[in-house]
Design a protein around this motif. Sequence first.
Motif, PDB file in Angstrom:
ATOM      1  N   ASN A  61      34.527  49.562  35.061  1.00  0.00           N
ATOM      2  CA  ASN A  61      34.073  50.112  36.337  1.00  0.00           C
ATOM      3  C   ASN A  61      33.342  51.431  36.109  1.00  0.00           C
ATOM      4  O   ASN A  61      33.864  52.517  36.385  1.00  0.00           O
ATOM      5  CB  ASN A  61      35.256  50.293  37.285  1.00  0.00           C
ATOM      6  N   TRP A  63      40.474  52.441  37.088  1.00  0.00           N
ATOM      7  CA  TRP A  63      39.094  52.232  37.532  1.00  0.00           C
ATOM      8  C   TRP A  63      38.350  53.549  37.799  1.00  0.00           C
ATOM      9  O   TRP A  63      37.404  53.596  38.572  1.00  0.00           O
ATOM     10  CB  TRP A  63      39.042  51.361  38.787  1.00  0.00           C
ATOM     11  N   ASP A 116      32.140  47.479  43.977  1.00  0.00           N
ATOM     12  CA  ASP A 116      33.036  46.330  43.891  1.00  0.00           C
ATOM     13  C   ASP A 116      32.175  45.074  43.809  1.00  0.00           C
ATOM     14  O   ASP A 116      31.620  44.616  44.803  1.00  0.00           O
ATOM     15  CB  ASP A 116      33.941  46.286  45.128  1.00  0.00           C
ATOM     16  N   ASN A 141      36.181  43.546  35.384  1.00  0.00           N
ATOM     17  CA  ASN A 141      35.262  43.280  36.497  1.00  0.00           C
ATOM     18  C   ASN A 141      34.114  42.406  35.984  1.00  0.00           C
ATOM     19  O   ASN A 141      33.995  42.138  34.789  1.00  0.00           O
ATOM     20  CB  ASN A 141      34.789  44.584  37.158  1.00  0.00           C
TER      21      ASN A 141
END
Length: 665
Positions: A56, A320, A61, A102
Amino acid sequence: MTDIASFRLLQPLSRRALLGSAAAAGALIVLHPFAARAQANQAHLRIMETTDIHVNVMPYDYYADKPNDTMGLARTASIIGAIRAEAGNSMLIDNGDLLQGNPMGDYMAYEKGMKEGDLHPVMKAMNLLGYDAGTLGNHEFNYGLDFMFNVMQGANYPVVCANLTRGQLASDPKNDDLFFKPFIIIEKTIRDGTGAESPVKVGFIGFVPPPIMVWDAKNLEGKAMTRDIVEAARAWIPAMKEAGADIVIALSHSGIDAAAHTDRMENASLHLAGVDGIDAIFTGHQHLVFPGPKTWDGMAGVDPVRGTLMGKPAVMGGFWGSHMGLIDLLLEKDGKSWKIADFTTEARPIYHRNEDRKIVADVASDTRVEDSVKAEHEATLAYVRTPVGKTSAPLYSYFALVADDPSVQIVSNAQTWYIREMLRETEYRDYPILSAAAPFKAGGRGGADYYTDVAAGAIAIKNVADLYLYPNTVQAVLVTGAEVKDWLEMSAGMFNQVEPGASDAALLNADFPSYNYDVIDGVTYRIDLSQPAMFDKEGQRVSDGEGRIIDLMFDGKPIDPEQRFVVATNNYRAGGGGKFPGIAGDKVIFAAPDTNRDVIVRYIIDQGTINPSADGNWSFAPLKDTSVVFSSGPKGRQYVGDIKGVAIEPAGDGADGFALYRVKL
């Protein structure tokens, strides 16, 4: 090291960083008390931690395909300059879990790939910030050893790990064939309170969670081995002292657990703190914040206010990029060496919630960091918007509270698939596996459009956000058949008691949150709405009756109250979230390193085409001449005829844009 003047100094007296260049220009730097009061032969050393970045870099997101103010190394980076300026002397470390977590991580591993000499976007960002040292997290191994080594070669800082070996463990840990240096000693020139300069030798030793051998067996079996964290520390810390380390800092990608120490314990940082010679500990892995209240209250050896483990300074800086972990040391020179005279700890956030619980960003991004990964960010956006599999049927949650539902079914399927693989080489491999999952997008305060709705056909990674809203991690608990029934009885508090023969009675209990309505797959059962709820919202028994759950069957036979089952769920529920009777942390037999979202993505990729059709394993018990009504999204009308075992029909318009539906029991 990066010149701190190139960073915007955004930290005012309140320690809330200011947004915007005008505000930043007027921000003031307040020296840490150690820096302000240090005298001759005293020096302030601040060590800063990032941990569990999980790729991240951007405050974005990718699952939801929108910006997010709670995350991003680019945001954390923007306060590094100010945090350094508060200190007399500073160092920056990373505590692992960089490479997976992610879609950017998946894109780099599965799509772009990493050849020797390539620079991973995480390394592009971190190399800008001037890290002094780092260690490995368990997620560094998710894409295989070759990928990890190719990435780590791009780091402009040393990576240390004292408990990861190339082969079998030696009789003496110091003879282990390690992949990385176990420790490094950095001679850093520091200024004391008078401005005089002298060197201090700061030693950093790193540790990875030993259970990676289970979590990533397919990547590590026959290629690597792990040693217990405490055992490795006891072997190597004396060597660090012999090599001249004034101060020994443990980089422990391992959480805090007050349970008795066991060999190759996952969360061993508290026990690590008890090793003689360690002066301070940076922790991670659990995605929590330390120091901090509640989570750590009552743990022996843990001071969650001052921030100590076994009396030694410790910090866990969130995940994150949500926080920067800080350990501030007041050093005193004792002859030719330095020792710790005092310390403070802090986990400084990049955002806060206002009185309405809305998220407010405390910092802007460091534009240099964002620019460094611009190409990979844009490529990741294209990646998450591109199909990674197919669904043979629509995924929707309009009727998840009244019928077996495809959006919940696919989560259960993925959890079962994952836990079966994770437990296949453990003592629990022969236990029957059930799966508990709840609908998250089910209207309510979210409004009439707040439902999962993914059409049949191609499914993209970002659609997973519609299936699973929260960044929970997968866990498994070991329970009895009787506890399975109680679990379902608690879930059945979702419904009001219905008088037989009633016409259009209100079905749903408005005070019961949908995320606590667990459906358990792997068993079959019916819910008798004529009976009162067995438990209240606190998990306290309020009825002496037999309950609402009837015809509870496993493998076609009435469930045995004494039989034991593994139930796949999430860390919230397994840890006692929702106050389900008998379900708490002592039931956990497996705490996964992976989020439920990641597991769903992997499941879709593995299957190619998923079949989310609900199997109809639960339903309401018939009540003669009885009907109930509930609200849901008006778009659900198109799916009314698809529901197995439940007679649902439209019943007009409801309030606030909702539609009414009727169930004939």
